[in-house]
Scaffold this active site. Structure first.
Site, PDB file in Angstrom:
ATOM      1  N   PHE A 162       6.942  -2.007  -5.243  1.00 32.54           N
ATOM      2  CA  PHE A 162       7.349  -0.649  -5.563  1.00 32.54           C
ATOM      3  C   PHE A 162       7.972  -0.638  -6.954  1.00 32.54           C
ATOM      4  O   PHE A 162       9.046  -1.178  -7.154  1.00 32.54           O
ATOM      5  CB  PHE A 162       8.356  -0.151  -4.525  1.00 32.54           C
ATOM      6  CG  PHE A 162       8.065  -0.631  -3.121  1.00 32.54           C
ATOM      7  CD1 PHE A 162       8.995  -1.350  -2.385  1.00 32.54           C
ATOM      8  CD2 PHE A 162       6.818  -0.413  -2.552  1.00 32.54           C
ATOM      9  CE1 PHE A 162       8.718  -1.820  -1.106  1.00 32.54           C
ATOM     10  CE2 PHE A 162       6.526  -0.881  -1.265  1.00 32.54           C
ATOM     11  CZ  PHE A 162       7.478  -1.588  -0.551  1.00 32.54           C
ATOM     12  N   ASP A 181      10.055  -0.047  -9.517  1.00 36.41           N
ATOM     13  CA  ASP A 181      11.377   0.572  -9.689  1.00 36.41           C
ATOM     14  C   ASP A 181      11.988   0.100 -11.004  1.00 36.41           C
ATOM     15  O   ASP A 181      11.280  -0.303 -11.915  1.00 36.41           O
ATOM     16  CB  ASP A 181      12.253   0.166  -8.499  1.00 36.41           C
ATOM     17  CG  ASP A 181      12.613  -1.320  -8.583  1.00 36.41           C
ATOM     18  OD1 ASP A 181      13.765  -1.674  -8.403  1.00 36.41           O
ATOM     19  OD2 ASP A 181      11.707  -2.127  -8.878  1.00 36.41           O
ATOM     20  N   ASP A 210       8.487  -8.086  -2.757  1.00 34.57           N
ATOM     21  CA  ASP A 210       9.280  -7.022  -3.384  1.00 34.57           C
ATOM     22  C   ASP A 210      10.709  -7.023  -2.846  1.00 34.57           C
ATOM     23  O   ASP A 210      11.686  -7.034  -3.602  1.00 34.57           O
ATOM     24  CB  ASP A 210       8.618  -5.667  -3.126  1.00 34.57           C
ATOM     25  CG  ASP A 210       9.469  -4.519  -3.621  1.00 34.57           C
ATOM     26  OD1 ASP A 210      10.455  -4.173  -2.950  1.00 34.57           O
ATOM     27  OD2 ASP A 210       9.191  -4.010  -4.714  1.00 34.57           O
TER      28      ASP A 210
HETATM   29  N1  LIG Z   1      11.204  -2.329  -5.591  1.00 35.20           N
HETATM   30  C1  LIG Z   1      12.187  -1.852  -4.805  1.00 35.20           C
HETATM   31  N2  LIG Z   1      12.989  -0.886  -5.266  1.00 35.20           N
HETATM   32  C2  LIG Z   1      13.963  -0.418  -4.431  1.00 35.20           C
HETATM   33  C3  LIG Z   1      14.164  -0.901  -3.143  1.00 35.20           C
HETATM   34  C4  LIG Z   1      15.266  -0.168  -2.609  1.00 35.20           C
HETATM   35  C5  LIG Z   1      15.900  -0.283  -1.262  1.00 35.20           C
HETATM   36  N3  LIG Z   1      15.080  -0.893  -0.293  1.00 35.20           N
HETATM   37  C6  LIG Z   1      15.752  -1.792   0.603  1.00 35.20           C
HETATM   38  C7  LIG Z   1      16.173  -1.074   1.773  1.00 35.20           C
HETATM   39  C8  LIG Z   1      15.499  -1.464   2.871  1.00 35.20           C
HETATM   40  C9  LIG Z   1      14.567  -2.496   2.566  1.00 35.20           C
HETATM   41  O1  LIG Z   1      14.742  -3.588   3.420  1.00 35.20           O
HETATM   42  C10 LIG Z   1      14.836  -2.864   1.139  1.00 35.20           C
HETATM   43  O2  LIG Z   1      15.520  -4.078   1.060  1.00 35.20           O
HETATM   44  C11 LIG Z   1      15.688   0.710  -3.592  1.00 35.20           C
HETATM   45  N4  LIG Z   1      14.883   0.534  -4.666  1.00 35.20           N
HETATM   46  C12 LIG Z   1      14.961   1.105  -6.013  1.00 35.20           C
HETATM   47  O3  LIG Z   1      15.766   0.200  -6.783  1.00 35.20           O
HETATM   48  C13 LIG Z   1      16.248   0.872  -7.931  1.00 35.20           C
HETATM   49  C14 LIG Z   1      17.668   0.466  -8.153  1.00 35.20           C
HETATM   50  O4  LIG Z   1      18.463   0.862  -7.086  1.00 35.20           O
HETATM   51  P1  LIG Z   1      20.027   0.484  -7.209  1.00 35.20           P
HETATM   52  O5  LIG Z   1      20.098  -0.981  -7.567  1.00 35.20           O
HETATM   53  O6  LIG Z   1      20.654   0.798  -5.875  1.00 35.20           O
HETATM   54  O7  LIG Z   1      20.562   1.356  -8.344  1.00 35.20           O
HETATM   55  C15 LIG Z   1      15.976   2.367  -7.687  1.00 35.20           C
HETATM   56  O8  LIG Z   1      14.805   2.681  -8.412  1.00 35.20           O
HETATM   57  C16 LIG Z   1      15.648   2.423  -6.194  1.00 35.20           C
HETATM   58  O9  LIG Z   1      14.734   3.467  -5.913  1.00 35.20           O
HETATM   59  C17 LIG Z   1      13.298  -1.935  -2.663  1.00 35.20           C
HETATM   60  O10 LIG Z   1      13.371  -2.441  -1.549  1.00 35.20           O
HETATM   61  N5  LIG Z   1      12.333  -2.368  -3.543  1.00 35.20           N
END
Ligand SMILES: Nc1nc2c(c(CN[C@H]3C=C[C@H](O)[C@@H]3O)cn2[C@@H]2O[C@H](COP(=O)(O)O)[C@@H](O)[C@H]2O)c(=O)[nH]1
Length: 381
Positions: free
Chosen positions: A286, A288, A356
């Protein structure tokens, strides 16, 4: 502030018409279009030696990503008994899962926790009717900010008020103090977030009996089909860009929603168990702003000098700029390559989703010691 006419007029495409499969299923176009960008990239390139080294270190450490329940942030019932409300929660969560960085200390976990609290207080909070007419104050109250703002934490790019960083140690949940409802400017892009929630409410009412669970059922429990339905029916999930005049697909929030629903119901792959998806291997990572940060910190992504200076100087990169699109495309392709290295290392299969989660949680853990992530105001990630 947002008015009703901000919400796209409902369209009357019948679900059956969508049975005509898209010529190019979205996820093949994510892989093909990001690969094209990487081949032509001027500002970002992938260091294959560092990529192999990072992959090996992940395989040897045998780290497992923390699961949905273990993180302690999300609304969930026991995966076996979770009902449609968990699915409705995930859809609202990932309609809002973008752009936390403008408010120092604001994290994904504050949104996840705040939405869980809202639903536990009022199980009807995410009914489609309520979503379709949600107010800015309600959306602003959906984040769980444990500490009031302290002026030293406010940087220039921050709205006038915002909390300080969470007080928990990195990687653990901040202490669950009773959340104050934050000043409306606490949550960046508030007007857009209200529009995204109202869009979800209107589309669910118009096409899916108000139920996210009906949307999932309409996909036939196929991850690919669910991404396609999300991008077809929900404009805000249509995460696409142009690079040198060619279309590039990312679908970050559509794909992460499928993965979150899959995780919330126990990562099952055996339909007709509800919410078991048989083709999770088709999803990409994803795109991000946290995963590129850890990949760059580990030498996997290399930014050209001009770009490195701008990112390290915390300069905003315009959405849709060559640099931003190349960072996101290289991140998708790097994880695809890591998956191949993992498989070649004799450690069996790992999904791009699982890689990811591993990388994101690694990025969360070390984010204060890594070089800055890129900063783009976006509703897509
Ligand atoms: N590639 C990827 N991006 C993810 C996630 C998640 C949350 N997922 C978790 C929850 C349940 C699952 O088990 C995952 O572990 C948030 N984001 C993105 O990160 C960015 C930073 O955010 P922060 O550091 O808070 O500011 C923001 O663009 C946010 O949209 C993910 O998993 N993968």
């Amino acid at each position: 502030m947002t008015t009703e006419d901000d919400v796209p007029a409902p369209f009357t495409v019948k679900l059956s018409a969508l049975r005509i499969r898209a010529l190019d299923a979205p996820l093949t176009s994510v892989r093909a279009s990001t690969a094209r960008v990487v081949r032509r990239a001027q500002h970002v390139h992938i260091d294959s030696a560092a990529l192999a080294a990072l992959t090996r270190s992940l395989t040897t450490r045998q780290t497992q990503p923390l699961a949905w329940q273990e993180l302690g942030w999300h609304y969930h019932a026991d995966a076996e008994t979770a009902g449609p409300l968990t699915c409705q929660y995930a859809l609202v969560l990932d309609a809002l899962n973008f752009c936390f960085w403008p408010t120092p200390g604001l994290e994904y976990e504050h949104l996840a926790r705040g939405l869980r609290r809202a639903l536990e207080r009022d199980p009807t909070a995410f009914n489609a009717q309520a979503l379709a007419s949600v107010s800015p104050a309600t959306v602003a109250g959906w984040v769980d900010c444990p500490s009031p703002p302290s002026p030293s934490h406010l940087s220039t790019s921050t709205p006038p008020t915002g909390p300080g960083p969470a007080t928990g140690a990195r990687g653990t949940s901040p202490p669950s103090s009773p959340a104050s409802s934050p000043p409306s400017s606490f949550l960046p892009c508030l007007s857009e977030r209200v529009r995204k929630v109202r869009e979800v409410g209107h589309v669910l009412l118009q096409h899916f009996n108000g139920q996210a669970a009906d949307l999932v059922r309409a996909s036939g429990f196929s991850a690919v089909e669910l991404v396609r339905l999300l991008s077809a029916f929900f404009p805000s999930f249509r995460d696409e860009a142009l690079h040198q005049g060619e279309q590039v697909y990312f679908y970050k929030r559509a794909q992460i929603l499928v993965a979150d629903i899959w995780a919330a119901y126990g990562c099952r792959t055996d339909p007709p168990f509800p919410y078991a998806f048989r083709d999770m291997g088709e999803l990409t990572m994803f795109a991000d702003y946290r995963v590129p940060q850890i990949l760059r910190g580990r030498g996997v992504l290399r930014y050209a000098p001009g770009l490195a200076e701008r990112v390290d100087g915390r300069e905003e990169l315009p959405a849709g700029s060559e640099e931003e699109v190349e960072i996101r495309a290289a991140t998708v392709q790097a994880v695809e390559s890591m998956r191949e290295v993992w498989r070649a290392g004799g450690k069996g299969e790992i999904l791009s989703v699982e890689l990811d989660w591993l990388l994101w949680q690694e990025g969360e853990r070390y984010r204060d010691s890594l070089p800055p992530h890129h900063r783009t105001l976006s509703i897509f990630y």
